[in-house]
Design a protein around this motif. Structure first.
Motif, mmCIF file in Angstrom:
data_model
loop_
_atom_site.group_PDB
_atom_site.id
_atom_site.type_symbol
_atom_site.label_atom_id
_atom_site.label_comp_id
_atom_site.label_asym_id
_atom_site.label_seq_id
_atom_site.Cartn_x
_atom_site.Cartn_y
_atom_site.Cartn_z
ATOM 1 N N HIS A 1 9.025 1.820 -0.460
ATOM 2 C CA HIS A 1 8.140 2.531 -1.374
ATOM 3 C C HIS A 1 6.909 2.913 -0.570
ATOM 4 C CE1 HIS A 1 5.601 3.620 -4.702
ATOM 5 N NE2 HIS A 1 6.663 3.567 -5.488
ATOM 6 N N PRO A 2 6.468 4.162 -0.680
ATOM 7 C CA PRO A 2 5.370 4.616 0.177
ATOM 8 C C PRO A 2 4.044 3.878 -0.018
ATOM 9 C CG PRO A 2 5.916 6.271 -1.485
ATOM 10 C CD PRO A 2 6.971 5.210 -1.564
ATOM 11 N N ASN A 3 3.807 3.302 -1.188
ATOM 12 C CA ASN A 3 2.518 2.655 -1.448
ATOM 13 C C ASN A 3 2.623 1.141 -1.566
ATOM 14 O OD1 ASN A 3 1.040 5.144 -1.516
ATOM 15 N ND2 ASN A 3 2.045 5.538 -3.476
ATOM 16 N N CYS A 4 3.699 0.579 -1.020
ATOM 17 C CA CYS A 4 3.902 -0.862 -1.085
ATOM 18 C C CYS A 4 4.341 -1.373 0.281
ATOM 19 C CB CYS A 4 5.020 -1.215 -2.073
ATOM 20 S SG CYS A 4 4.674 -0.777 -3.778
ATOM 21 N N LYS A 5 3.947 -2.601 0.542
ATOM 22 C CA LYS A 5 4.507 -3.318 1.696
ATOM 23 C C LYS A 5 5.766 -3.994 1.165
ATOM 24 C CE LYS A 5 3.344 -6.859 5.063
ATOM 25 N NZ LYS A 5 3.256 -6.084 6.282
ATOM 26 N N VAL A 6 6.887 -3.779 1.832
ATOM 27 C CA VAL A 6 8.164 -4.344 1.385
ATOM 28 C C VAL A 6 8.579 -5.448 2.350
ATOM 29 C CG1 VAL A 6 10.587 -3.867 0.871
ATOM 30 C CG2 VAL A 6 8.835 -2.158 0.322
ATOM 31 N N ILE A 7 8.891 -6.616 1.794
ATOM 32 C CA ILE A 7 9.367 -7.750 2.585
ATOM 33 C C ILE A 7 10.669 -8.253 1.965
ATOM 34 C CG2 ILE A 7 7.064 -8.376 3.432
ATOM 35 C CD1 ILE A 7 7.021 -10.627 1.344
ATOM 36 N N HIS A 8 11.404 -9.097 2.739
ATOM 37 C CA HIS A 8 12.748 -9.447 2.300
ATOM 38 C C HIS A 8 13.023 -10.941 2.203
ATOM 39 C CE1 HIS A 8 13.659 -5.212 2.511
ATOM 40 N NE2 HIS A 8 13.101 -5.188 3.708
ATOM 41 N N SER A 9 12.004 -11.778 2.427
ATOM 42 C CA SER A 9 12.264 -13.219 2.338
ATOM 43 C C SER A 9 10.973 -13.987 2.062
ATOM 44 C CB SER A 9 12.877 -13.734 3.645
ATOM 45 O OG SER A 9 11.912 -13.717 4.685
#
Length: 163
Positions: free
Chosen positions: A70-78
């Protein structure tokens, strides 16, 4: 400091059909006051339920979907990745805002809980997980005002993890 921030009913319901089953402006005001200019952590479904990231906040999305962005979010996976980010700024308060799976994953590492307890029962499909209350102490408790806009009795409760 990791803080969980949510509202729930008598039966631990926190959501229904990716929305809240109640309308409680006092709780929304409390949420805004607590999270504006702060960092909020949420799952992808919570982000979608809000129609995108919230303004005046750093939005972090924790998702297993490796292709999600998402362009306005930091995305993490764990959770490990989340803990690494948090450990870089341990003096900061980080707000976990849902949903159920994210609360389940972060409850054991949380330092504080901000709960709006709504003294009413609603139908729902999303619940706040059970937690061992003996590990926590109530450090603040304030009844919310019931009026024509806020029809349900509610209490703002702060729990801090016992050291």
């Amino acid at each position: 400091m990791i803080s969980l921030l949510f509202a729930m009913d008598r039966n631990r319901v926190i959501g229904k059909n990716n929305d809240m089953p109640w309308h409680l402006p006092n709780d929304m005001k409390f949420f805004r006051e607590m999270t504006t200019n702060q960092t909020i952590i949420m799952g992808r479904k919570t982000l979608e339920s809000m129609n995108g990231p919230l303004p005046k906040r750093e939005n972090i999305v924790l998702t297993r979907d490796a292709d999600f962005s998402h362009p306005n979010c930091k995305v993490i996976h764990s959770i490990k990745e989340l803990q690494k980010i948090i450990n870089e700024q341990p003096e900061k308060e980080w707000f976990v805002i849902g949903g159920e799976n994210i609360f389940r994953q972060t409850l054991e590492i949380a330092d504080r809980i901000y709960m709006t307890h709504i003294d009413e029962s609603f139908g729902g499909d999303t619940y706040f997980p059970e937690f061992n209350q003996s590990e926590w102490e109530i450090t603040s408790e304030k009844a919310g005002t019931v009026d024509e806009l806020n029809k349900y009795p509610h209490t703002f409760i702060q729990y801090d993890r016992k050291k």
